[in-house]
Design a protein around this motif. Structure first.
Motif, mmCIF file in Angstrom:
data_model
loop_
_atom_site.group_PDB
_atom_site.id
_atom_site.type_symbol
_atom_site.label_atom_id
_atom_site.label_comp_id
_atom_site.label_asym_id
_atom_site.label_seq_id
_atom_site.Cartn_x
_atom_site.Cartn_y
_atom_site.Cartn_z
ATOM 1 N N ASP A 66 0.855 -1.180 0.000
ATOM 2 C CA ASP A 66 0.000 0.000 0.000
ATOM 3 C C ASP A 66 0.902 1.244 0.000
ATOM 4 O OD1 ASP A 66 0.637 0.803 2.705
ATOM 5 O OD2 ASP A 66 -0.834 -0.620 3.436
ATOM 6 N N LYS A 67 0.326 2.380 -0.305
ATOM 7 C CA LYS A 67 1.108 3.600 -0.499
ATOM 8 C C LYS A 67 1.900 3.974 0.751
ATOM 9 C CE LYS A 67 0.803 8.409 -1.905
ATOM 10 N NZ LYS A 67 -0.029 9.498 -2.352
ATOM 11 N N LYS A 68 1.258 3.930 1.911
ATOM 12 C CA LYS A 68 1.934 4.329 3.144
ATOM 13 C C LYS A 68 3.116 3.402 3.447
ATOM 14 C CE LYS A 68 1.124 5.615 7.888
ATOM 15 N NZ LYS A 68 0.206 6.255 8.761
ATOM 16 N N GLU A 69 2.911 2.099 3.267
ATOM 17 C CA GLU A 69 3.989 1.139 3.519
ATOM 18 C C GLU A 69 5.151 1.366 2.560
ATOM 19 O OE1 GLU A 69 4.568 -3.665 4.174
ATOM 20 O OE2 GLU A 69 2.842 -2.950 3.040
ATOM 21 N N ALA A 70 4.848 1.613 1.287
ATOM 22 C CA ALA A 70 5.892 1.869 0.297
ATOM 23 C C ALA A 70 6.685 3.122 0.660
ATOM 24 C CB ALA A 70 5.264 2.014 -1.090
ATOM 25 N N GLU A 71 5.978 4.174 1.045
ATOM 26 C CA GLU A 71 6.646 5.419 1.426
ATOM 27 C C GLU A 71 7.519 5.222 2.666
ATOM 28 O OE1 GLU A 71 3.305 8.031 1.855
ATOM 29 O OE2 GLU A 71 3.330 8.600 -0.272
ATOM 30 N N ASN A 72 7.000 4.520 3.664
ATOM 31 C CA ASN A 72 7.769 4.281 4.886
ATOM 32 C C ASN A 72 9.037 3.483 4.607
ATOM 33 O OD1 ASN A 72 6.051 5.705 6.564
ATOM 34 N ND2 ASN A 72 4.868 3.907 7.133
ATOM 35 N N LEU A 73 8.926 2.437 3.794
ATOM 36 C CA LEU A 73 10.105 1.633 3.471
ATOM 37 C C LEU A 73 11.153 2.461 2.734
ATOM 38 C CD1 LEU A 73 8.442 -1.738 2.463
ATOM 39 C CD2 LEU A 73 10.031 -1.369 4.358
ATOM 40 N N LEU A 74 10.704 3.281 1.796
ATOM 41 C CA LEU A 74 11.653 4.131 1.070
ATOM 42 C C LEU A 74 12.318 5.137 2.012
ATOM 43 C CD1 LEU A 74 9.665 4.641 -2.222
ATOM 44 C CD2 LEU A 74 11.965 3.655 -2.034
ATOM 45 N N LYS A 75 11.552 5.707 2.910
ATOM 46 C CA LYS A 75 12.123 6.658 3.868
ATOM 47 C C LYS A 75 13.135 5.967 4.776
ATOM 48 C CE LYS A 75 8.248 9.871 3.952
ATOM 49 N NZ LYS A 75 7.136 10.415 4.754
ATOM 50 N N GLN A 76 12.821 4.771 5.223
ATOM 51 C CA GLN A 76 13.735 4.027 6.095
ATOM 52 C C GLN A 76 15.046 3.688 5.392
ATOM 53 O OE1 GLN A 76 11.624 0.588 7.488
ATOM 54 N NE2 GLN A 76 10.175 1.799 8.688
ATOM 55 N N HIS A 77 15.009 3.606 4.076
ATOM 56 C CA HIS A 77 16.208 3.271 3.294
ATOM 57 C C HIS A 77 16.730 4.488 2.522
ATOM 58 C CE1 HIS A 77 14.618 -0.730 4.200
ATOM 59 N NE2 HIS A 77 15.869 -1.116 4.110
ATOM 60 N N ASN A 78 16.441 5.666 3.057
ATOM 61 C CA ASN A 78 16.930 6.929 2.472
ATOM 62 C C ASN A 78 16.578 7.082 0.999
ATOM 63 O OD1 ASN A 78 18.132 7.875 4.880
ATOM 64 N ND2 ASN A 78 19.828 6.468 4.541
ATOM 65 N N LEU A 82 16.436 0.184 -4.553
ATOM 66 C CA LEU A 82 17.140 -1.096 -4.609
ATOM 67 C C LEU A 82 17.284 -1.710 -3.220
ATOM 68 C CD1 LEU A 82 18.598 -3.221 -6.245
ATOM 69 C CD2 LEU A 82 20.679 -1.852 -6.051
ATOM 70 N N GLN A 83 17.597 -0.909 -2.217
ATOM 71 C CA GLN A 83 17.728 -1.413 -0.855
ATOM 72 C C GLN A 83 16.387 -1.920 -0.316
ATOM 73 O OE1 GLN A 83 20.508 -2.010 0.878
ATOM 74 N NE2 GLN A 83 21.555 -1.420 -1.014
ATOM 75 N N VAL A 84 15.310 -1.233 -0.660
ATOM 76 C CA VAL A 84 13.975 -1.669 -0.231
ATOM 77 C C VAL A 84 13.662 -3.031 -0.840
ATOM 78 C CG1 VAL A 84 11.500 -1.192 -0.360
ATOM 79 C CG2 VAL A 84 13.102 0.671 0.108
ATOM 80 N N VAL A 85 13.895 -3.182 -2.127
ATOM 81 C CA VAL A 85 13.605 -4.449 -2.807
ATOM 82 C C VAL A 85 14.462 -5.567 -2.219
ATOM 83 C CG1 VAL A 85 13.694 -5.663 -5.022
ATOM 84 C CG2 VAL A 85 12.807 -3.325 -4.909
ATOM 85 N N LYS A 86 15.735 -5.278 -1.959
ATOM 86 C CA LYS A 86 16.613 -6.294 -1.360
ATOM 87 C C LYS A 86 16.079 -6.738 -0.005
ATOM 88 C CE LYS A 86 21.057 -5.131 -3.456
ATOM 89 N NZ LYS A 86 22.420 -4.614 -3.180
ATOM 90 N N GLN A 87 15.621 -5.791 0.803
ATOM 91 C CA GLN A 87 15.087 -6.138 2.117
ATOM 92 C C GLN A 87 13.846 -6.996 1.977
ATOM 93 O OE1 GLN A 87 13.734 -2.990 4.700
ATOM 94 N NE2 GLN A 87 12.712 -4.462 6.014
ATOM 95 N N LEU A 88 12.963 -6.649 1.050
ATOM 96 C CA LEU A 88 11.728 -7.395 0.874
ATOM 97 C C LEU A 88 11.982 -8.811 0.350
ATOM 98 C CD1 LEU A 88 9.498 -4.564 -0.568
ATOM 99 C CD2 LEU A 88 9.329 -5.583 1.699
ATOM 100 N N VAL A 89 12.992 -8.954 -0.487
ATOM 101 C CA VAL A 89 13.315 -10.260 -1.056
ATOM 102 C C VAL A 89 14.012 -11.142 -0.034
ATOM 103 C CG1 VAL A 89 14.735 -11.434 -2.780
ATOM 104 C CG2 VAL A 89 13.407 -9.448 -3.430
ATOM 105 N N ASP A 90 14.929 -10.531 0.768
ATOM 106 C CA ASP A 90 15.680 -11.293 1.761
ATOM 107 C C ASP A 90 15.807 -10.488 3.040
ATOM 108 O OD1 ASP A 90 17.267 -13.045 3.134
ATOM 109 O OD2 ASP A 90 19.051 -12.766 1.885
#
Length: 94
Positions: A66-78, A82-90
């Motif tokens: 969802d939009k809020k989750e996507a925004e939060n993950l991006l903010k957490q990874h500056n 790519l870092q967000v996708v890596k975290q989600l995959v592994d």
């Protein structure tokens, strides 16, 4: 073992387990408090990060976030998609 010795032994055991349970509870309270404190600091820090709308849309459309989750993950990874996708995959590779 007499009945009196058994009762005293049971009472002593109860005292020990009560003490251990209290210590565990206090330890758990401190740990949870530390985690919540860390999470709130991380959230405050993350609010100043600029994120790209295209990256948010990618996470929404391709990874079903969802939009809020996507925004939060991006903010957490500056803002690093790519870092967000890596975290989600592994997640263990944090």
């Amino acid at each position: 073992m007499t009945k009196g010795e058994r009762e005293k032994s049971n009472a002593d055991l109860e005292k020990v387990t009560d003490h251990v349970e209290e210590a565990d509870s206090e330890s758990l309270r401190k740990s949870v408090g530390a985690v919540l404190n860390f999470a709130s600091k991380k959230e405050v820090k993350a609010t100043n990060v600029k994120i790209a709308a295209d990256d948010v849309h990618f996470l929404i459309n391709e990874l079903n976030l969802d939009k809020k989750e996507a925004e939060n993950l991006l903010k957490q990874h500056n803002g690093d998609l790519l870092q967000v996708v890596k975290q989600l995959v592994d997640p263990s590779n944090n």
